[in-house]
Scaffold this active site. Structure first.
Site, PDB file in Angstrom:
ATOM      1  N   GLU A   1     -36.371  -2.404  16.022  1.00  0.00           N
ATOM      2  CA  GLU A   1     -36.155  -3.566  15.167  1.00  0.00           C
ATOM      3  C   GLU A   1     -36.394  -3.307  13.689  1.00  0.00           C
ATOM      4  O   GLU A   1     -36.355  -4.230  12.889  1.00  0.00           O
ATOM      5  CB  GLU A   1     -36.989  -4.772  15.625  1.00  0.00           C
ATOM      6  CG  GLU A   1     -38.467  -4.677  15.361  1.00  0.00           C
ATOM      7  CD  GLU A   1     -39.189  -3.926  16.459  1.00  0.00           C
ATOM      8  OE1 GLU A   1     -38.943  -2.720  16.582  1.00  0.00           O
ATOM      9  OE2 GLU A   1     -39.997  -4.534  17.167  1.00  0.00           O
ATOM     10  N   HIS A  15     -52.259  -3.028  25.484  1.00  0.00           N
ATOM     11  CA  HIS A  15     -52.272  -2.015  24.432  1.00  0.00           C
ATOM     12  C   HIS A  15     -53.690  -1.502  24.214  1.00  0.00           C
ATOM     13  O   HIS A  15     -54.660  -2.186  24.499  1.00  0.00           O
ATOM     14  CB  HIS A  15     -51.765  -2.586  23.106  1.00  0.00           C
ATOM     15  CG  HIS A  15     -50.515  -3.384  23.236  1.00  0.00           C
ATOM     16  ND1 HIS A  15     -49.353  -2.859  23.734  1.00  0.00           N
ATOM     17  CD2 HIS A  15     -50.255  -4.685  22.941  1.00  0.00           C
ATOM     18  CE1 HIS A  15     -48.420  -3.807  23.740  1.00  0.00           C
ATOM     19  NE2 HIS A  15     -48.948  -4.924  23.279  1.00  0.00           N
ATOM     20  N   TYR A  23     -50.165   0.644  17.936  1.00  0.00           N
ATOM     21  CA  TYR A  23     -49.614  -0.695  17.745  1.00  0.00           C
ATOM     22  C   TYR A  23     -50.711  -1.667  17.348  1.00  0.00           C
ATOM     23  O   TYR A  23     -51.792  -1.691  17.952  1.00  0.00           O
ATOM     24  CB  TYR A  23     -48.926  -1.169  19.028  1.00  0.00           C
ATOM     25  CG  TYR A  23     -48.118  -2.424  18.822  1.00  0.00           C
ATOM     26  CD1 TYR A  23     -47.122  -2.465  17.856  1.00  0.00           C
ATOM     27  CD2 TYR A  23     -48.365  -3.565  19.568  1.00  0.00           C
ATOM     28  CE1 TYR A  23     -46.383  -3.613  17.648  1.00  0.00           C
ATOM     29  CE2 TYR A  23     -47.627  -4.717  19.370  1.00  0.00           C
ATOM     30  CZ  TYR A  23     -46.640  -4.734  18.405  1.00  0.00           C
ATOM     31  OH  TYR A  23     -45.912  -5.878  18.194  1.00  0.00           O
ATOM     32  N   ASP A  67     -40.782  -3.978  19.575  1.00  0.00           N
ATOM     33  CA  ASP A  67     -42.242  -3.967  19.663  1.00  0.00           C
ATOM     34  C   ASP A  67     -42.743  -4.352  21.054  1.00  0.00           C
ATOM     35  O   ASP A  67     -42.171  -5.226  21.720  1.00  0.00           O
ATOM     36  CB  ASP A  67     -42.851  -4.926  18.632  1.00  0.00           C
ATOM     37  CG  ASP A  67     -42.869  -4.319  17.234  1.00  0.00           C
ATOM     38  OD1 ASP A  67     -42.567  -3.120  17.104  1.00  0.00           O
ATOM     39  OD2 ASP A  67     -43.188  -5.045  16.279  1.00  0.00           O
ATOM     40  N   GLU A 111     -43.018 -11.134  21.478  1.00  0.00           N
ATOM     41  CA  GLU A 111     -41.949 -11.281  20.483  1.00  0.00           C
ATOM     42  C   GLU A 111     -40.916 -10.171  20.647  1.00  0.00           C
ATOM     43  O   GLU A 111     -39.706 -10.402  20.632  1.00  0.00           O
ATOM     44  CB  GLU A 111     -42.554 -11.239  19.081  1.00  0.00           C
ATOM     45  CG  GLU A 111     -41.661 -11.740  17.980  1.00  0.00           C
ATOM     46  CD  GLU A 111     -41.636 -13.249  17.867  1.00  0.00           C
ATOM     47  OE1 GLU A 111     -40.713 -13.754  17.208  1.00  0.00           O
ATOM     48  OE2 GLU A 111     -42.497 -13.913  18.449  1.00  0.00           O
ATOM     49  N   ARG A 121     -50.906  -5.055  17.200  1.00  0.00           N
ATOM     50  CA  ARG A 121     -51.095  -6.394  17.786  1.00  0.00           C
ATOM     51  C   ARG A 121     -51.722  -6.216  19.174  1.00  0.00           C
ATOM     52  O   ARG A 121     -51.032  -5.925  20.147  1.00  0.00           O
ATOM     53  CB  ARG A 121     -49.766  -7.145  17.869  1.00  0.00           C
ATOM     54  CG  ARG A 121     -49.204  -7.470  16.496  1.00  0.00           C
ATOM     55  CD  ARG A 121     -47.969  -8.358  16.562  1.00  0.00           C
ATOM     56  NE  ARG A 121     -47.484  -8.655  15.219  1.00  0.00           N
ATOM     57  CZ  ARG A 121     -46.550  -7.966  14.580  1.00  0.00           C
ATOM     58  NH1 ARG A 121     -46.001  -6.917  15.180  1.00  0.00           N
ATOM     59  NH2 ARG A 121     -46.172  -8.280  13.362  1.00  0.00           N
ATOM     60  N   ASP A 147     -44.625  -6.381  22.698  1.00  0.00           N
ATOM     61  CA  ASP A 147     -45.344  -7.648  22.846  1.00  0.00           C
ATOM     62  C   ASP A 147     -44.342  -8.743  23.207  1.00  0.00           C
ATOM     63  O   ASP A 147     -43.157  -8.465  23.435  1.00  0.00           O
ATOM     64  CB  ASP A 147     -46.106  -8.001  21.562  1.00  0.00           C
ATOM     65  CG  ASP A 147     -45.204  -8.075  20.329  1.00  0.00           C
ATOM     66  OD1 ASP A 147     -43.968  -8.142  20.487  1.00  0.00           O
ATOM     67  OD2 ASP A 147     -45.727  -8.078  19.203  1.00  0.00           O
TER      68      ASP A 147
END
Length: 582
Positions: free
Chosen positions: A9, A349, A303, A82, A86, A305, A84
């Site tokens: 992305e 994660h 990562y 990513d 989202e 988040r 997660d």
């Protein structure tokens, strides 16, 4: 057949992946979401199980056409957005568009998760692709629809009753409420006077030291006014000061875990003065990759988040080897330090850590800008310190009798700095020390008579609760279960952009508009604005992700009572539109 296609992305991430995977793969960047609910209407059919209507985001058609062209004839498409909720939603919508475009000739769709952007991690992920996670997507879809229902249903009422342009949000409005209630508590606070008495004393050996009056006739002393303080001082001036008891004990201070998202945001606010938005922006850049001289693009951190403090065994071993070599074997515990996740933490994660401990801050400094470097240094040092030995210090306490009074002096001497030689966690302003501390106390003996040099009566007033800073608001949101760490940055940006709160000298204040809107929402939507209710909704979204609840069932439970509250609010909410709001 064309080359397999990898979709990420961001252009930065695409550049790194292309380098790592070589000429055998195509790499394209979707630049975030390509589909979303429409801006101009609700886009949710509440009568049909909350079926959403998605549309291509303006400006994304060209990007999609490029992806279609790259996917045509390709045997495989790897969706590497990513790792997660989202990112899963972005991947899901991309998969739908590609399948819809090519139907029976659609390439095989894979999901890959890059927890760090390093050659090894990227190649391993591509070699062992996953399937799209429907539960994860549905949890994100439920969140998106839930927020859309609250925002698009309540906001028009505010337009009619107050002024156009206002908005309400399921999480942002609760954050505003927290700030408004703190301000109300500050305004309602009545300070209470109290006094402390500090004696400057001298023994048979240097240095002189200070002791605080703590008891009178065996009970904790409470000096409430100047008269009481003066009477205590007069009594103390006549007394003999005898060192009645010396307590010595070895104490340890243990290292803290590597960063989770919220802890990173808090610490960057305290130590670097960063907003949550700024912290996440630089963390994203460090994760996606930076040009590090001859090494090329390197993803410097994992990562960012995450609410897990877990670290891979290989990373633990690497940092332990580094610590032994750099700081000495005495700083290394016999066994690795392990940390427990808080209750309810998602363990998808690792903690936020350097991808390679052998990129110390001084090595990468010349390749990063000032703020990127400061954030990387914070992450690197916190991770290194997390695997070091505890700090050890000797604490000495003097209990001093003076007639009916007891005074106490506390001092400490560091014996072994341990992890504190690398990193020391910041504290919020409200976390104050309970007792006065001397750097060191002299080597005296019990029973020794002390010389009184001076007595200082000090007036104090109890303080109201402090206004929220970025760090303390993030901490409050996390502790209350409001939103998720990945949303904190956008929450704080939104409530300021909407002029509901302002930030002055690092502290959040509600504006008059924020107070008015908050009061109306609390009066008319008490459940939506309830902290516990908002936290409960987060738990239900987690249940959707875990497969223990249907996404539209969670929305159905919410919407029934909500629609009744909406109807009542349209009739009963005060109409303030005629009043000027400045």
């Amino acid at each position: 057949m064309t080359k397999p296609l990898i979709i990420v992305e961001s252009p930065t991430k695409a550049k790194a992946i292309k380098k790592y995977m070589g000429s055998g793969f195509q790499v394209k960047a979707s630049v975030g979401h390509v589909k979303d609910l429409p801006v101009s209407k609700l886009g949710v059919d509440v009568e049909n199980h909350f079926e959403p209507t998605y549309q291509i985001i303006k400006g994304k058609k060209k990007i999609l056409d490029e992806i279609f062209a790259a996917a045509k004839g390709s045997g495989s498409v790897y969706l590497a957005t990513d790792p997660d909720r989202e990112g899963e939603a972005i991947a899901w919508h991309l998969a739908e568009e590609i399948k819809g475009k090519y139907k029976k000739k659609s390439p095989e769709i894979h999901r890959v998760l890059f927890h760090e952007i390093t050659p090894k991690a990227v190649k391993e992920a591509i070699a062992k692709p996953l399937k799209l996670d429907k539960k994860l997507f549905e949890a994100q879809q439920a969140r998106r629809i839930l927020d859309r229902l609250v925002g698009y249903k309540i906001s028009p009422i505010l337009w009619n009753k107050v002024q156009r342009g206002l908005s309400a949000g399921r999480v942002q409005s609760v954050a505003v409420r927290i700030i408004c209630e703190r301000e109300a508590a500050i305004k309602a606070f009545v300070p209470k006077e109290y006094w402390s008495i500090i004696a400057n004393l001298e023994g048979s050996k240097e240095p002189v030291f200070e002791a605080k009056l703590i008891e009178s006739e065996g009970k904790k002393i409470d000096i409430g006014n100047k008269g009481d303080a003066q009477r205590a001082v007069k009594s103390l001036e006549k007394a003999d000061f005898i060192l009645s008891k010396i307590t010595k004990q070895e104490r340890k201070r243990h290292p803290v875990p590597p960063f989770t998202t919220s802890k990173l945001q808090q610490e960057a606010a305290r130590k670097l003065g960063f907003s949550a938005k700024k912290t996440m922006m630089f963390a994203q850049q460090l994760y996606e990759g930076m040009e590090i001289g001859d090494d090329g693009i390197v993803g410097l951190i994992t990562y960012m988040r995450t609410d897990s403090v877990r670290v891979s065994d290989s990373a633990v071993q690497e940092v332990r080897n580094y610590i032994a070599e750099k700081y000495g074997s005495e700083t290394l515990p016999e066994q690795p330090n392990y940390y427990k996740n808080k209750k309810g933490a998602q363990d998808a994660h690792e903690a936020v850590r350097p991808t390679n401990i052998n990129y110390p801050p001084e090595y990468v400094k010349s390749f990063l800008d000032k703020d990127q470097f400061r954030l990387y240094e914070l992450i690197w040092k916190r991770f290194a310190a997390s695997q070091m030995n505890s700090a050890v210090y000797d604490q000495t306490i003097f209990d001093i009798n003076a007639d009916k009074f007891l005074l106490r002096a506390t001092g400490q001497v560091m014996k072994f700095a341990g992890f504190m030689s690398v990193y020391l966690e910041g504290i919020d302003e409200e976390a104050e020390k309970d007792e006065e501390e001397n750097p060191t106390l002299p080597l005296l003996a019990e029973g020794e008579k002390l010389k009184l040099n001076s007595l200082a009566p000090n007036q104090h007033f109890t303080q109201p609760p402090p206004r929220f800073t970025e760090a303390s608001l993030v901490k409050e949101l996390e502790e209350q279960g409001i939103g998720r760490p990945s949303t904190y940055a956008s929450i704080m940006s939104t409530i300021q952009e909407k002029d509901y709160v302002k930030k002055e000298q690092g502290k959040f204040f509600p504006t008059r508009l924020g107070d008015i809107v908050n009061e109306l929402l609390v009066q008319n939507f008490p459940e939506i604005l309830d902290v516990k209710f908002t936290a409960q909704m987060e738990e239900e979204l987690d249940e959707v992700e875990e497969g223990n609840r249907k996404w539209n069932s969670a929305l159905d439970d919410f919407y029934g009572p909500f629609s009744k509250t909406l109807a009542r609010a349209e009739k009963q909410m005060k109409n303030l539109k005629a009043q000027a709001i400045s």
